[in-house]
Design a protein around this motif. Structure first.
Motif, mmCIF file in Angstrom:
data_model
loop_
_atom_site.group_PDB
_atom_site.id
_atom_site.type_symbol
_atom_site.label_atom_id
_atom_site.label_comp_id
_atom_site.label_asym_id
_atom_site.label_seq_id
_atom_site.Cartn_x
_atom_site.Cartn_y
_atom_site.Cartn_z
ATOM 1 N N ARG A 11 -63.299 -10.622 31.707
ATOM 2 C CA ARG A 11 -64.680 -11.084 31.539
ATOM 3 C C ARG A 11 -65.326 -11.398 32.890
ATOM 4 O O ARG A 11 -66.496 -11.095 33.123
ATOM 5 N N ALA B 163 -64.239 -17.841 26.669
ATOM 6 C CA ALA B 163 -65.139 -16.762 27.077
ATOM 7 C C ALA B 163 -66.556 -17.280 27.287
ATOM 8 O O ALA B 163 -67.254 -16.876 28.233
ATOM 9 N N ALA B 164 -66.991 -18.197 26.425
ATOM 10 C CA ALA B 164 -68.338 -18.757 26.554
ATOM 11 C C ALA B 164 -68.483 -19.538 27.858
ATOM 12 O O ALA B 164 -69.547 -19.513 28.494
ATOM 13 N N ILE C 11 -67.005 -18.887 30.684
ATOM 14 C CA ILE C 11 -67.148 -17.903 31.761
ATOM 15 C C ILE C 11 -68.565 -17.342 31.787
ATOM 16 O O ILE C 11 -69.189 -17.214 32.852
ATOM 17 N N ASP C 12 -69.101 -17.030 30.623
ATOM 18 C CA ASP C 12 -70.454 -16.478 30.559
ATOM 19 C C ASP C 12 -71.478 -17.466 31.108
ATOM 20 O O ASP C 12 -72.412 -17.081 31.833
ATOM 21 N N ARG C 13 -71.315 -18.745 30.788
ATOM 22 C CA ARG C 13 -72.270 -19.743 31.274
ATOM 23 C C ARG C 13 -72.140 -19.943 32.776
ATOM 24 O O ARG C 13 -73.138 -20.111 33.480
ATOM 25 N N ALA D 228 -71.216 -17.684 34.965
ATOM 26 C CA ALA D 228 -71.838 -16.519 35.604
ATOM 27 C C ALA D 228 -73.356 -16.589 35.517
ATOM 28 O O ALA D 228 -74.064 -16.249 36.473
ATOM 29 N N ALA D 229 -73.859 -17.070 34.388
ATOM 30 C CA ALA D 229 -75.307 -17.168 34.208
ATOM 31 C C ALA D 229 -75.945 -18.171 35.169
ATOM 32 O O ALA D 229 -77.129 -18.046 35.511
ATOM 33 N N HIS E 48 -68.599 -9.572 34.978
ATOM 34 C CA HIS E 48 -69.721 -10.281 35.611
ATOM 35 C C HIS E 48 -69.777 -10.062 37.124
ATOM 36 O O HIS E 48 -70.583 -10.685 37.813
#
Length: 381
Positions: A230, A176-177, A179-181, A183-184, A234
Motif C-alpha cells: 500500500r 490500511a486506512a 496508511i491512506d490517511r 499519505a493523504a 502511494h
C-alpha cells in the motif's frame, strides 16, 4: 544514500525524556517529570555536548532530537533546546536535522522557533483510529491533532509520520486506512512499526490478563506485507524493514546508523558509537542531571566492539536495509569477506528463500523481510 563501508561525517542524537503522559505501550527512557526539571536538564545537555564534542571533532552531518516527546518542553526550554542544537552544527547547517513532535503539542509558534535549524519533523501518529488510540493510551483519542499538525508543517519541513500495526483490536482494513490517511497528509516518509508488547507496561499487563488480544502471527505478517504494497502504491518505497520514503526523503540520520557510522548521543539513556566503542548514559533523568553537575559526565556502560563482533553487527544493520550488504565495501571496512565469514548462515537462509546471495550484494528477500529477526540473529552469533 549512505551504505555500509562508506565514510560519512558523524551524527548527533539528543534525547529529551519529558512527556505529558506515559503511553500504555511505552517502555522507553521517558516519563512525566516536574516542569522545574527542564532547565537543569538542558543545562546538563549543553554541558555534556561541550565536554564530549572533541570525541567527534568533525562537523555533524545529521542531528536527531528524539524522546520522550521533545515538544512537551515549555516555550523557554524549547527555545533553549533549539539554541543548543543550532550551536552544535556547522555555520552552514547540516544535511538533516529532525525534531520529534507530538501532534497535540505541535504549534505554529514551536515550528517557527526551530525554522532555520530543523529540516524535518517526525510526528508520532501511531494510528488514526480512536479506539486503537485509547488502547495505546494515546491522548487525545481524536486523531484531528495529527491532521492539524501536518497542515502546520506544510512545506516548511519534510514530514515523517510514525505508524504502528499489530495493535490489539486492529484489523487489516484499519491498518490500511491508517496508511491512506498518512499519505493523504503529504508525508514524504512513513515509519511503520509492528507494536512490541512489553511485559512491564500497562498494555503488556492488559494482554497478560486477557483483556485485549494481539492479532495472531499470520495476521501480523499479512499487515506487514500489505503495508509494503500500500505504501508503494502511494509512492513511498521501502528502504529499510520498517521505513518507507519518497525518493530523496529517506532519513539520513538512520541510514548512517544502519551503515555503522559514528554518532554521539547526549542526554539520559542516550547511546554513542565512537572509535569502536559503544557507550550508554545514565537512563534516569534526575540522576543524569546530578551526575553531569557533579562529575561532568554520565556514561554508565561501555562496550568495545572489535573484530568478529563488530563485523556481525555491521552485517545485521546492513541487512535491515533494502540495499543489504555490499560485499566489497564490507570486506574493505572489516577485513572479512562476508560470504566466507557467514557461510553457514548464508547457505541455510538462502536455501530457505530468505536471503538473496550474489557476487556483489547480500540482501533479504521479500519473505526474508517478514522473518528478518530470525535471519539476522545468525549473523550476530
Amino acid at each position: 544514500m549512505v551504505r555500509c563501508g562508506e565514510a560519512a561525517a558523524p551524527g548527533l542524537y539528543v534525547h529529551i525524556p519529558f512527556c505529558l503522559r506515559k503511553c500504555a505501550y511505552c517502555d522507553f527512557a521517558s516519563g512525566v517529570y516536574p516542569s522545574g526539571m527542564q532547565a537543569p536538564y538542558l543545562d546538563a545537555l549543553a554541558r555534556e555536548l561541550a565536554a564530549r564534542r572533541a570525541e567527534l571533532p568533525a562537523p555533524f552531518a545529521t542531528v536527531y532530537v528524539g524522546g520522550g516527546s521533545p515538544s512537551s518542553l515549555d516555550d523557554a526550554a524549547w527555545a533553549r533546546l533549539r539554541d543548543i542544537v543550532a550551536a552544535a552544527v556547522a555555520p552552514g547547517g547540516c544535511l538533516e536535522c529532525t525534531f520529534e513532535m507530538n501532534p497535540s503539542q505541535t504549534t505554529a509558534a514551536k515550528l517557527s522557533r526551530i525554522e532555520g535549524v530543523a529540516t524535518r519533523v517526525s510526528l508520532g501518529a501511531q494510528t488514526f483510529a480512536p479506539e486503537l488510540r485509547r488502547t495505546l493510551g494515546r491522548e487525545p483519542a481524536d486523531p484531528a491533532p495529527i491532521e492539524r499538525a501536518a497542515a502546520l508543517i506544510g512545506g516548511r519541513f519534510r514530514l515523517n509520520l510514525d505508524l504502528m500495526h499489530s495493535i490489539p483490536g486492529q484489523s487489516l482494513a484499519m491498518a490500511a486506512a491508517d496508511i491512506d490517511r498518512a499519505a493523504a497528509l503529504g508525508a514524504g516518509h512513513v515509519s511503520a512499526y509492528a507494536l512490541t508488547i512489553e511485559e512491564e507496561t500497562p498494555l503488556g499487563a492488559a494482554v497478560a490478563r486477557g483483556e485485549v488480544v494481539v492479532p495472531d502471527e499470520d495476521v501480523q505478517v499479512e499487515m506487514l506485507r500489505a503495508a509494503r504494497r500500500r505504501l508503494a502504491a502511494h509512492g513511498l518505497v521501502q528502504y529499510e524493514i520498517s521505513n518507507f520514503a519518497r525518493p530523496g526523503e529517506e532519513c539520513l540520520h538512520n541510514l548512517a546508523t544502519w551503515a555503522g557510522c559514528e554518532y554521539l548521543g547526549i542526554g539520559a539513556a542516550a547511546c554513542s558509537y565512537i572509535g569502536g566503542e559503544r557507550s550508554r548514559n545514565e537512563p534516569d533523568a534526575a540522576r543524569y542531571i546530578a551526575r553531569m553537575a557533579a562529575e561532568g559526565g554520565a556514561v554508565c556502560e561501555r562496550e568495545r566492539l572489535d573484530g568478529r563482533r563488530r563485523a556481525g553487527e555491521l552485517a545485521m544493520l546492513a541487512l535491515r536495509t533494502r540495499a543489504g550488504i555490499d560485499v566489497a565495501a564490507f570486506a574493505a571496512r572489516t577485513g572479512f569477506d562476508p560470504r566466507v565469514l557467514f557461510a553457514g548462515a548464508l547457505r541455510a537462509h538462502s536455501a530457505a528463500g530468505l536471503l538473496e546471495v550474489g557476487p556483489e550484494r547480500i540482501r533479504l528477500t521479500e519473505e526474508g523481510m517478514d522473518l528478518a529477526n530470525c535471519v539476522m540473529e545468525d549473523f550476530l552469533s
